[in-house]
Motif scaffolding. Sequence first.
Motif, PDB file in Angstrom:
ATOM      1  N   SER A  70       0.755  -1.096   0.035  1.00 39.27           N
ATOM      2  CA  SER A  70      -0.063  -0.249   0.056  1.00 39.27           C
ATOM      3  C   SER A  70       0.742   1.467  -0.134  1.00 39.27           C
ATOM      4  O   SER A  70       0.612   2.306  -0.616  1.00 39.27           O
ATOM      5  CB  SER A  70      -0.806  -0.075   1.282  1.00 39.27           C
ATOM      6  OG  SER A  70      -1.849  -0.884   1.289  1.00 39.27           O
TER       7      SER A  70
ATOM      8  N   VAL E 506       0.849  -5.426  13.467  1.00 40.23           N
ATOM      9  CA  VAL E 506       0.762  -4.232  12.848  1.00 40.23           C
ATOM     10  C   VAL E 506       1.994  -3.722  12.445  1.00 40.23           C
ATOM     11  O   VAL E 506       2.340  -2.982  11.452  1.00 40.23           O
ATOM     12  CB  VAL E 506      -0.352  -3.239  13.037  1.00 40.23           C
ATOM     13  CG1 VAL E 506      -0.537  -2.301  12.029  1.00 40.23           C
ATOM     14  CG2 VAL E 506      -1.907  -4.045  13.080  1.00 40.23           C
ATOM     15  N   GLN E 511       0.285  -4.619   6.356  1.00 29.44           N
ATOM     16  CA  GLN E 511      -0.395  -4.626   5.087  1.00 29.44           C
ATOM     17  C   GLN E 511      -1.832  -5.009   5.120  1.00 29.44           C
ATOM     18  O   GLN E 511      -2.716  -4.506   4.636  1.00 29.44           O
ATOM     19  CB  GLN E 511       0.512  -5.396   3.963  1.00 29.44           C
ATOM     20  CG  GLN E 511      -0.182  -5.425   2.719  1.00 29.44           C
ATOM     21  CD  GLN E 511      -0.207  -4.073   2.177  1.00 29.44           C
ATOM     22  OE1 GLN E 511       0.780  -3.237   2.454  1.00 29.44           O
ATOM     23  NE2 GLN E 511      -1.339  -3.597   1.648  1.00 29.44           N
ATOM     24  N   PRO E 512      -1.983  -6.339   5.926  1.00 30.23           N
ATOM     25  CA  PRO E 512      -3.290  -6.795   6.036  1.00 30.23           C
ATOM     26  C   PRO E 512      -4.120  -5.758   6.447  1.00 30.23           C
ATOM     27  O   PRO E 512      -5.338  -5.620   6.040  1.00 30.23           O
ATOM     28  CB  PRO E 512      -3.366  -7.796   7.020  1.00 30.23           C
ATOM     29  CG  PRO E 512      -1.955  -8.501   7.061  1.00 30.23           C
ATOM     30  CD  PRO E 512      -1.113  -7.242   6.764  1.00 30.23           C
ATOM     31  N   MET E 513      -4.004  -5.113   7.566  1.00 28.72           N
ATOM     32  CA  MET E 513      -4.940  -4.242   8.201  1.00 28.72           C
ATOM     33  C   MET E 513      -5.059  -2.841   6.985  1.00 28.72           C
ATOM     34  O   MET E 513      -6.188  -2.167   6.872  1.00 28.72           O
ATOM     35  CB  MET E 513      -4.449  -3.616   9.299  1.00 28.72           C
ATOM     36  CG  MET E 513      -4.298  -4.271  10.369  1.00 28.72           C
ATOM     37  SD  MET E 513      -5.885  -4.784  11.021  1.00 28.72           S
ATOM     38  CE  MET E 513      -5.753  -5.949  12.237  1.00 28.72           C
ATOM     39  N   ASP E 515      -4.972  -3.091   3.977  1.00 28.93           N
ATOM     40  CA  ASP E 515      -5.662  -3.703   2.955  1.00 28.93           C
ATOM     41  C   ASP E 515      -7.206  -3.543   3.343  1.00 28.93           C
ATOM     42  O   ASP E 515      -7.994  -2.978   2.481  1.00 28.93           O
ATOM     43  CB  ASP E 515      -5.482  -5.125   2.565  1.00 28.93           C
ATOM     44  CG  ASP E 515      -4.133  -5.273   1.750  1.00 28.93           C
ATOM     45  OD1 ASP E 515      -3.977  -4.469   1.178  1.00 28.93           O
ATOM     46  OD2 ASP E 515      -3.826  -6.579   1.708  1.00 28.93           O
ATOM     47  N   LEU E 516      -7.410  -4.025   4.489  1.00 24.72           N
ATOM     48  CA  LEU E 516      -8.904  -3.502   5.112  1.00 24.72           C
ATOM     49  C   LEU E 516      -9.242  -2.096   5.115  1.00 24.72           C
ATOM     50  O   LEU E 516     -10.319  -1.669   4.704  1.00 24.72           O
ATOM     51  CB  LEU E 516      -8.851  -3.999   6.549  1.00 24.72           C
ATOM     52  CG  LEU E 516      -9.575  -5.610   7.030  1.00 24.72           C
ATOM     53  CD1 LEU E 516      -9.262  -5.763   8.318  1.00 24.72           C
ATOM     54  CD2 LEU E 516     -10.679  -5.664   6.503  1.00 24.72           C
ATOM     55  N   GLN E 519      -9.702  -1.101   1.577  1.00 19.08           N
ATOM     56  CA  GLN E 519     -10.951  -1.663   0.806  1.00 19.08           C
ATOM     57  C   GLN E 519     -12.133  -0.828   1.414  1.00 19.08           C
ATOM     58  O   GLN E 519     -13.220  -0.499   0.675  1.00 19.08           O
ATOM     59  CB  GLN E 519     -11.106  -3.326   1.350  1.00 19.08           C
ATOM     60  CG  GLN E 519     -12.023  -3.945   0.473  1.00 19.08           C
ATOM     61  CD  GLN E 519     -12.257  -5.253   1.066  1.00 19.08           C
ATOM     62  OE1 GLN E 519     -11.591  -5.701   1.898  1.00 19.08           O
ATOM     63  NE2 GLN E 519     -13.374  -5.893   0.719  1.00 19.08           N
TER      64      GLN E 519
END
Lengths: 519, 257, 637, 98, 527
Positions: A70, E506, E511-513, E515-516, E519
């Motif tokens: 990101s 985190v 990244q996963p957070m 992404d959330l 999104q």
Amino acid sequence: MSPWLPILMAVPVLGAIVVALLPKGSDKLAKQVTLVVSLVVLALTIVMATQFRTGGPRFQFQAAYDWIPSFGVKFGVGVDGIALVLIALSAVLVPIVVLASWHDADGTQSADGTLITPKRSVKTYFSLLLVLEAMMIGVFAATDVFLFYVFFEAMLIPMYFMIGSYGGAQRSYAAVKFLLYSLFGGLLMLVAVIALYVVAGKGTFMYPELIGVIKDPATQKWLFGGFFIAFAIKAPLWPVHTWLPDAAAQAPAGAAVLLVGVLDKVGTFGMLRFCLELFPDAAKAFTTPIVVLAVISIIYGAIVAIGQTDMKRLIAYTSISHFGFIVMGVFAMSQVAQSGAALYMVNHGFSTGALFLAAGFLIARRGSPYIADYGGVQKVAPLLAGFFLIAGLAGLSLPGLSSFVSEFMVMIGTYSSTAFGAGALTVAAVISAVAVILAAVYILWMVQRTLHGPTAEPVKAFKDLNAREIVVLAPLVALIIGFGFFPKPLLDVINPAVTQTLVNVQVDNPAIAEKGAGQ
Amino acid sequence: MGETITFWVLAVVSVGAALGMVFNRRAVYSALMLGTVMLCLAVLYAVQDAPFLAAVQIIVYTGAVMMLFLFVLMLVGVDSSDSLVETLRGQRFWAAIAGLGFAVLIILAVGNAVFAKEAGLAGALGQAGYIRSLALLLFTKYVFAFEVTSALLITAALGAMVLAHRERLAPKQTQKDLARARFQGEHPSPLPGPGTYARSNAIDMPALLPDGTVAEKSVNRYIARYDVEQGHLPEDPKLADAIKHRAAIESSDEEPA
Amino acid sequence: MESPVEIVQHTTGGMIGASWLMIAFPLLGAAILLVLGRMTNRWGHLLGVAMSLASFVVAVLAFLELIGLPAEQRRQAVHLYEFIPGMVDMGLLVDPLSISFCLLITGVGSLIHIYSIGYMSHDPDRRRFFSYLNLFVSAMLLLVLADNYVGLFIGWEGVGLASYLLIGFWYFKPSAAVAAKKAFVVNRVGDLGLLVGMFVIITTFHTLTFSDLGKAIAANPPSGGAVTAIGLLLLLGACGKSAQLPLQSWLLDAMEGPTPVSALIHAATMVTAGVYLVVRSGAFFFPEGSPQALAVAIVGAATLLAGAIIGTAKDDIKKGLAGSTMSQIGYMMLGAAFGPVGYTFAIGHLITHGFFKADLFLGAGSVMHGMNDEVDMRKYGGLRKAMPITFATFFIGYLAIIGFPMLSGYFTKDGIIETAIEHNQVLGWLAVLGAGVTGFYMSRMVFMTFFGQKRWADDAHPHESPLVMTVPLMVLSLGALVLGAYLVLSNRLYEFLTPAVGAAEEAPHFAFTSVPGLATLALVAIGAAFAWYKYGRAEVPSVQPRGSFLTTFARRDLYGDALNESLFMRPGQWLTRIAVYFDNRGVDGLVNGLAAGIGGSSGRLRRLQTGFARTYALSILFGAALLAGALLLVGNI
Amino acid sequence: MTTHYLILSGLLFAIGAMGVLIRRNAIVVFMCVELMLNACNLAFVTFARQNGNLEGQIIAFFVMVVAAAEVVVGLAIIVTIFRTRRSASVDDANLLKY
Amino acid sequence: MNNAVAPTIEYGTLAPMLLVFGAAVIGVLVEAFAPHYVRKAIHVPLTLLSLAGAFALVIVQIVQGAVPTAPVAMGAVAVDGPALFIWGVILVLSFVCVLLINDEGHFVASAAAVPGSADEEEAEAAGVTHTEVYPLALFAVGGMLLFPASHDLLTMFVGLEVMSLPLYLLCGLARRRRLLSQEASMKYFLLGAFSSAFFLYGTAMIYGYAGTVSFTGINESLATGSLLDPLLLIGFALLGVGLLFKIGAAPFQAWKPDVYQGAPTPVTALMASGTLVAAVGALLRVFWVALGNLDWNWRPVIWAVAALTMLVGAIVAITQTDIKRMLAYSSIAHAGFLLIGVLATFDKAQENAKSLSAILFYLLVYSITTVGAFAVVTMVRDPGGEAGHLSRWAGLGKRSPLLAGVFAFFLLAFAGIPLTSGFFGKYAVFAAALSSGAERGDSLGGWMTGLVVLGVVASAVAAFFYVRVIVLMFFSEPAADGPSIAVPSMGTVAVIAVSLLVTVGVGLFPQPMLDLANQAASSLFVR
């Protein structure tokens, strides 16, 4: 994708976890594990270094994994010659520091039985040390600007705890000062890092891809400023240097070695790699003021060092003077000066490391950092005195010892630089040469007051170095002398990287000497 | 025209009452002044084609809310009045500045806004009529808010319960319980009053028990302390000791059972 | 003036190719002695001597090999390794100039090593002494053998380090520790000159190697300004190392070291490095008649007089000799200012001085050895009977130094004086005057020490030194006796050196009956006679008389230390104090002040949080008014 | 007329706000808040007529409901404090500060 | 005539909120009918299950991907991507806060009893507690869900009150130091009511301007009408007062330290996390959705507020001596950082997703760390309750290295040291601000950069007081009669563990957070 650097970082981290998880009361085991891990890292580093091809591409052992897509951040690592030698420096110093700090957390007593430092957690100390090692390797290896920044800041924390928990009487003041100074600089750099990403608009932080992207001179100047202030604080450059004497004086000797020997190099390393290559026009525009600051550092640091009464503070101020040389070399924009500066970073690590450690051994025996409390040490502890003297001579850049080569290269490279502002550079080199005299004064005066003269009463009980302490100092002295006469291996590695840097900075500074003079 | 007159009269009254509320020392008067303002506003609502609100204003606000205020005022002490001395330095000055400034800003803003002729509610009411239109809006467009308001009311009730209601933790003591406790205690009979069997019946003179010993508890401890401090001790050393003892117990703040 | 022979043969073979062994042997010795430490106590001194002798052997063999070559091939370069890639290669240059030095260093050095076995026999740290001596020899050889300025500089600082270590050998004496530090620091001032000189050289000529320098100059003649600058900077370096004015002050203090050190380092070899530097760079940077050459001459002349004057007033035998050393090196510098002929005599005087001054120092050491380390000449007197060999050798040295006809000093010093007068009348005649003063103070020394009544303390039992000390004395006095004549007559030295330093337009020839020569002799005789009048004939008071203003002036080393103190040390101390204060209060104070300012404002802002809900409400209302006002303002712009 | 009503509403609101700042009795302070809410209601009703839709009236109605709930909670809190301190002055409650 | 159409309520979409409210009502019924010794046994699972269930419902909605593109419940509520994200965050936070609330010893035995009276002793001895806190907390959570998701100003106002009223009450229920607690409650209440009056007046003005209170309607009328209407500006300013009060921005921050200090720590945790998240969500909705067309107007003002907030929060915190007060000031400073993100709008609405994602991410990481920090605070106890005074924390690192280490880690996360979650939060917001500045061009770009630099300076100042606590804990010698470390309940352990895990996780792999958050932000707010 070469696994070398990730492995090099992972080993100490795993070691740190193992050490931290050891059961209570296994202090000795913790020390041994730490030593073994650090030696493994050293061995791996040596093996890796032998695989480095001097004629090869600039960045070798590259690896890049997506980390935070990101933000466009990659876990990108790779080394050029400069980074390689600095990683090697870290890998060499850590086992030495481990050995040197063997009893630092155990609670030390001076010769007459007074408590110098109380007992503290041994496991924590050594796991912090290993974490720090991983971060030191990481910061030099990072090819992603963001990753570099992360390590740059994160490194502060283990060092902060090492100073704050294991240091001298004023440790918490020093630790906080150290942390806040660095953090402040780092945060300014953070703004610049973000702005770099935004302005470049490349969607990546990978440093090779960012070279030459920022074109607008005004933008360059602002971004340069953000990076430079952080590095100047870290380096430390006058007038943002005052944290170093406090931190170095309060830190345990081992931590002080890593602090001055490696951590601070990140500042000058950053200047060389990021400030110059990413913002060449700004770097050129700011050369003169920065060199002026560097010269002030050189002379000022030396003069203030003369006036110190505390050994470790004195050494810290000498370092400020030496860092002035490195910064001057970096911004002289000539091959010789920059090579010299890069070499200086390594050599200074060895010489100041040795000096801090020898001073640490003295202090551990007497319990006082004050020069006035010593005298005539040579009589009772000739070996310690000898090592101390050699380290001191390295500190004053005695020819034949490694620091001379780098200092000489920096000065000559600066003097002869044909880059813009050459007149200022010439004057700067000449003024900085005065430090040669001042260095002799501060080192030898300290030597005279500690080692020479009649033996002071409390000193008479000193024991000479034990085997562990000899093992700590001997390799450093060997390296100092060895690279003093034969710096070529280091320079051969450093030179191509410097050449590339100058190409990226777009400075056409011809070599000052015809190759192979005397052939 | 009628509206204009009504407005001006009520405007003056309501502003006056509002100021009265703010500047009246007595809380009860303030409450009454607030009631006045509310009533004026109710009339103004009615004038502005909002008869339903006018009614609600009087019933809910003036009727219920203000009563609640008054109840609480009674609870707290109806005759209490504020001191008019301002204790916070500069508070009034700055409050006046800020308040005036704020008023000026609003008036400026409102004054600068150029309004068209009132649209009036005729269009909005349509064929449904006033109450029906209100209901339509309330139960369609704002039905969710309406429902959620119930949460508010439940909260309020729950809150009042939590803060004001005390659950009885033990069964209430009956007459029988009390009597039993008294007879099982140390003093089934009342304690002797001061002066009983003493040479003087002054209240600072301890009573003597039938066996001639001094009943320390018959003297109020504050009086005992006063006597000791002022030196009004009886000549009889036995009595004097008893009073001193009593005073000492008092000052160490331990009332023996 | 003709440039020196530019052709440099590169060699890897032969003894010249192995000339690095000269450096390596004593270095190895030093390393072994230092690393093994006390383990070597029993045989350490022998190893030291052996290593020194090994070097001497190599030097002699290399010398023989060199003179076996035709003259135009007598500049042999030995490439060792790449030092700083792209800038400097480490290499040796074996030519007549360097080999002369090598012979002197290893020869005289070995003799002094041997002498030291005896002299230091009672010192528990003798092994350490020999390690330092070896280190010195090694560094000194590097200095003279290096084929570039960087190598020279490494040796230059190496000898400085050895000198530091040896002056401070008895580190527990505060005076020794201070003297050592002073020597190093003052030398560093000179080093600064050398260092900056190197900057200018490499920037101008792009090389620091002697052989390439010649080519570079020939290919691209530099501007006079640059060369003058280089010359003056190198001169500053030379002044430091050779104790020339204004950097002379350390040498007298350096006598705190053991006497063999004074002989080897502070008389025979190290202090002459400045002369070597000037001669080595002469062809490039000190062309005859140039301002910098004149500066060299002036420094030399001034120092030769100053040193001599200091020598006249010293009662400490070693300090007297130290003054004399200054003075003699002044002569050499003076000579080195005047082209190849001057070089020849300067180097000649350097060599003979090496012998007779070492002889004198060791003689003085021998006297001290027999006198419980007493150095005050007023406590001597009539020692010639107690130590006959010492007296004899000392006397030969004495005759050599004052220029007694046919002894070494006579030839070399006279050569310098005549060359000087030929080029510069004023400086030349000053040198003549200096010779007269030399005659006086040396005679004074001899009379006070060996003649007259004994004035020594009752517990002193003067005796002759052991053979291990007297044999070197004898060898040295032999050199003092004959070396001058050998080198100067028939221009042996001149012709030998020509390949290294260039040839003069006209070869020198020594005239026995020139006016300056005779004048010199006359003045020396007067000086000696005056000394006899004051100290030989009359009784020498065992307590120093007050003396005139001039005497005090000389005793205080011409106020050199006082000058340094008031010009550099005190201002330096003040500067340091101010800087430390500024750092603590100014720079750090600013930061701490900023922190305190933030803390203070925090304290004040914190008070705004009064705890009164009404105050908070006020801030909300104010905030609301500000927000509304600001928005209205922004909206209406 | 709209302007007049609004100015009246603004005045009442400002007076209420000033009252909050000036009065110390918590109950009176709270009454001042009620006055402010009433001023809002006046504005809503006025705007409802001005804009020609009923939403303003609906909102005013909601405000009354909310205000009622708020009054209950607020007065409960004030009573609790009064019981503890025997004082309903907002100034007396200033243990939490700085 | 009878043309009333039955309103449509999308129960499926609103299910999480309705579940929470429903559970709250059941809780009230439990209070009314169950004997008090079983109440807690019913409340705890009921509350936790309802929150978990609501969270599950949120997840189901996200997984189904059927995020509504229009407001639901007759235009009253907008359950869009960001709202769902915020809901999820609030539900997680309230879940862990309920775990803290569940811990013994935080709440008064009998709120009606005078502190120190025999009644109170008696109640304590009897071991009763106010189990009403559970329904109250649920109501507050319900309000928090409604507040940021409301699509018109009226619903928002109601949501604000639904959220606030229970909190006013909860603040006054601390078991120890009841005077402080009651004072906090009163201050919070009076100031809260005061500020909501401003909010309401602002609503009235906006309504006067736009003729509607629906965000869509307001936005449309902005697009068509003259932007200079003073009604709009003043209305907007007053709305701002109400919202900024809730997030604790200067000069409306004064309540925060007092209330945070006085309230029971679990409630403080809920306020510092949940309320902040909800209020920021609401602020965004008002500023970005309703007033989106006006952003060149409000930016300078919010700029000043953000700058002032950061500086006040960071500077005043330095001299605090109470840990909760210090955290309150830290929360003020963080509100300032969040406002930087609020300012980071772009010309093209689509790009706002970047900033929105940054803010959402920041909210997530900051609030979770906050809960963890307050959970630690509950564990360090003196005989009289929690050891609030910082001097009592001296040497904690020696007595309880693990707890002190965890707390130090949270503090470092607050300070934004790399490899903690806080760093990435700050990074995301700063990055969004700088890129918006860069896009907006010279003058504004310069101002944005200036604000970010100011933020950085404030961070450095803030670091000082975080570090000061670390110094106290680790580098100072412990006091002889130092505080005891409570043996934590499973709940507290779980809270701290979860917070630590998120902060570390985190910090290492954001990244996963991200992404959330991306999104969630990609769909932007429903307009």
